[in-house]
Write an enzyme that holds these catalytic residues in place. Structure first.
Site, PDB file in Angstrom:
ATOM      1  N   HIS A  79      54.552 -23.027 -31.084  1.00 32.31           N
ATOM      2  CA  HIS A  79      56.131 -23.124 -29.971  1.00 32.31           C
ATOM      3  C   HIS A  79      56.571 -24.740 -29.854  1.00 32.31           C
ATOM      4  CE1 HIS A  79      55.223 -24.242 -25.636  1.00 32.31           C
ATOM      5  NE2 HIS A  79      54.324 -23.060 -25.850  1.00 32.31           N
ATOM      6  N   CYS A 127      50.009 -19.674 -25.192  1.00 34.04           N
ATOM      7  CA  CYS A 127      50.317 -20.100 -25.999  1.00 34.04           C
ATOM      8  C   CYS A 127      49.736 -21.199 -26.563  1.00 34.04           C
ATOM      9  CB  CYS A 127      51.867 -20.414 -26.046  1.00 34.04           C
ATOM     10  SG  CYS A 127      52.931 -18.492 -26.424  1.00 34.04           S
TER      11      CYS A 127
END
Length: 575
Positions: free
Chosen positions: A456, A475
């Site tokens: 992301h 992440c």
């Protein structure tokens, strides 16, 4: 045929005549192999060996997972021997013996395949002893199976480390493979190469290992003392008490091509050599001789050999669709690479990965990227909400609203009446609303997996200026999300960089775009990596996966083959 072989065949005929049914000496059954026929004169000696789980005459007596395949191998060939003819090893056996001896060149341990024992076994064949022929044959079968398995899928099941990589998907049917392909192989080295990952970087890593084995021996035999640590960073013109030793160390790996023109001070030539070394070792490449750089130089090259061996081991774990993954994140390097459909490097960008501390390590796994979400919500995991948000909610009921968060029920309905206790136990969900300040940024790249991990964007772009970039909750944050989105969508109609920017900045919230063709992505872990130019880079073992791998490999076979369950995630998304 020698006398013992002849008596063996007479015994088989007599047994058939008497209708005595036995696997070892019974009537001929249909052979389940394409290999050339051989004598079954030693079948009565081979059968008890392949039924045993331990073979005392082997370096590693516990044959472990290779006992059943070896038994099937001989059963399929009616207990005919496979690796000798006319009392001598076959050319294939001799070629495999050489491969075992050279196993270190592939990052394997030669003694896992009895490398030091084959000369003695060949000599024992001259005694014409049934036991010698049987033991030679069974030992060769087990060693070939172990070697080909190790080359094909690695020695350790990656799921032992809780990695979501299915190495078993490409495992050979060993009895069939060895009997049909190895026993009569025209070219054993070619057969071995066909079992390895068909990837240039893998082959370059093998070449680098061969080079570093020589360098490590050179360094070990020279008995070089460690370089003295610098109290303060040394720049051009500065003094360092071990310039000759520094020059020798830089020359060893080619970071300094020749002796510097002046050895009385830290010259520009030294600085350039140190900068080259720093670039290869994940250190800020400023050309200054500092404590971190010297500590890295003092790492013995034997340790660099181990790093290269670990890299080869992990390459072998990759299922075929991921040997040429279109996207590869190398966690210790903090880098994402994208590749063209014909496996050429297309781009490189920096990434931020999971923190070393706090159980936020980004896991290692392979999956297919299937869709993107522009202007996403961030669904806060319960454990993060409990630790990082609840203390603020308890002091200020309106805290979440001031920080762009909202609370929903399981149906996604926004709630205004909730308690901190509900948030703490996950009875309600907290999510951060879309927008440029959202923790996920303006786009996330989804490959559904057990860990709730994805790529992301991020508003915290200053972190990409750091050399070491482990700051996330798990992440992977990408440096150039707009470029990555346009690259991922390049085969989709009407998607270009301008449309990507429009979707990120002014588009609908939580807008999902499915990929026409899913892209294989590997979240990988290489502390030693070889580039297209042959340059060998080394990185810190940030999650200690190399350390854990080496601890297992040093114990020798049988290596762990079982799977451990993937850790369950709490509801929500990591960032």
């Amino acid at each position: 045929m020698n006398g013992k072989q002849a008596w063996g065949r007479i015994g088989v005929v007599a047994a058939c005549g008497l209708l005595v049914l036995s696997t070892a000496t019974g009537c001929k059954r249909h052979r389940k192999t394409r290999s050339k026929e051989n004598t079954d004169a030693y079948s009565s000696k081979i059968q008890p060996l392949v039924q045993a789980t331990k073979l005392p005459f082997m370096k590693i007596p516990d044959v472990g997972p290779f006992q059943t395949p070896a038994q099937t191998f001989y059963d399929d060939r009616n207990y005919e021997i496979a690796w000798t003819r006319d009392g001598k090893p076959t050319p294939q056996a001799a070629a495999f013996t050489q491969a075992f001896s050279d196993a270190a060149q592939k990052g394997l341990n030669p003694e896992d395949y009895d490398a030091s024992r084959w000369a003695g076994r060949v000599a024992a064949l001259k005694s014409n002893s049934d036991e010698a022929f049987a033991e030679y044959d069974v030992a060769m079968t087990v060693a070939v199976m172990r070697y080909m398995s190790d080359i094909r899928t690695g020695r350790i099941n990656p799921q032992h480390f809780n990695f979501d990589i299915n190495a078993e998907s490409k495992r050979y049917d060993l009895p069939e493979f060895v009997s049909d392909n190895a026993v009569d192989a025209d070219d054993v080295p070619k057969l071995i190469a066909s079992a390895e990952p068909d990837n240039d970087e893998y082959r370059q890593t093998e070449q680098a290992l061969a080079k570093y084995l020589v360098l490590a021996k050179q360094q070990r035999e020279s008995g070089v003392e460690p370089l003295p640590t610098a109290v303060k960073p040394i720049g051009v013109g500065g003094a360092y008490p071990a310039l000759d030793a520094l020059a020798a160390r830089l020359q060893l790996e080619g970071d300094l091509s020749g002796p510097p023109t002046a050895a009385t001070a830290y010259t520009q030539e030294f600085s350039d050599g140190v900068k080259a070394f720093q670039e290869r070792h994940g250190i800020t490449p400023d050309g200054k001789l500092n404590a971190q750089t010297i500590a890295s130089m003092n790492v013995p090259l034997e340790q660099r050999v181990l790093q290269l061996e670990c890299s080869l081991e992990r390459w072998r774990w990759l299922p075929d669709p991921y040997v040429h993954a279109r996207l590869v994140v190398n966690l210790p390097e903090f880098v994402l690479r994208g590749y063209t459909p014909d496996n050429k490097l297309d781009f490189t960008m920096k990434v931020v990965v999971g923190k070393v501390l706090g159980e936020h390590e980004t896991p290692v796994f392979t999956h297919m990227m299937k869709y993107l979400i522009f202007r996403p919500y961030w669904n806060v995991p319960t454990d993060i909400a409990r630790k990082e948000l609840v203390p603020h909610i308890e002091k200020n009921k309106g805290y979440l609203a001031t920080k762009n968060f909202e609370v929903t029920n399981a149906k996604g309905d926004v709630l205004t009446d909730y308690t901190s206790a509900q948030v703490a136990r996950g009875g309600v969900m907290v999510r951060e609303k879309p927008g440029p300040k959202n923790s996920l940024g303006l786009v996330k790249f989804m490959f559904p997996n057990e860990y709730d991990i994805y790529l992301h964007s991020t508003p915290a772009t200053e972190l990409f200026n750091r050399t070491r970039r482990d700051f996330s909750h798990g992440c992977v944050r990408v440096q150039k999300p707009e470029d990555l989105a346009a690259w991922v969508l390049q085969d989709q109609p009407n998607w270009d960089l301008d449309k990507v920017r429009e979707a990120m900045n002014n588009g609908a919230d939580n807008h999902q775009v499915n990929l026409k063709t899913p892209l294989p992505i590997a979240i990988f872990y290489l502390t030693a990596r070889v580039g297209d130019d042959g340059r060998v880079d080394f990185f810190d073992d940030i999650y200690k996966y190399d350390e854990k791998t080496q601890a297992i490999l040093q114990k020798g076979p049988p290596y762990p083959t079982y799977s451990e369950p993937v850790k369950a995630k709490t509801p929500g998304d990591t960032v």
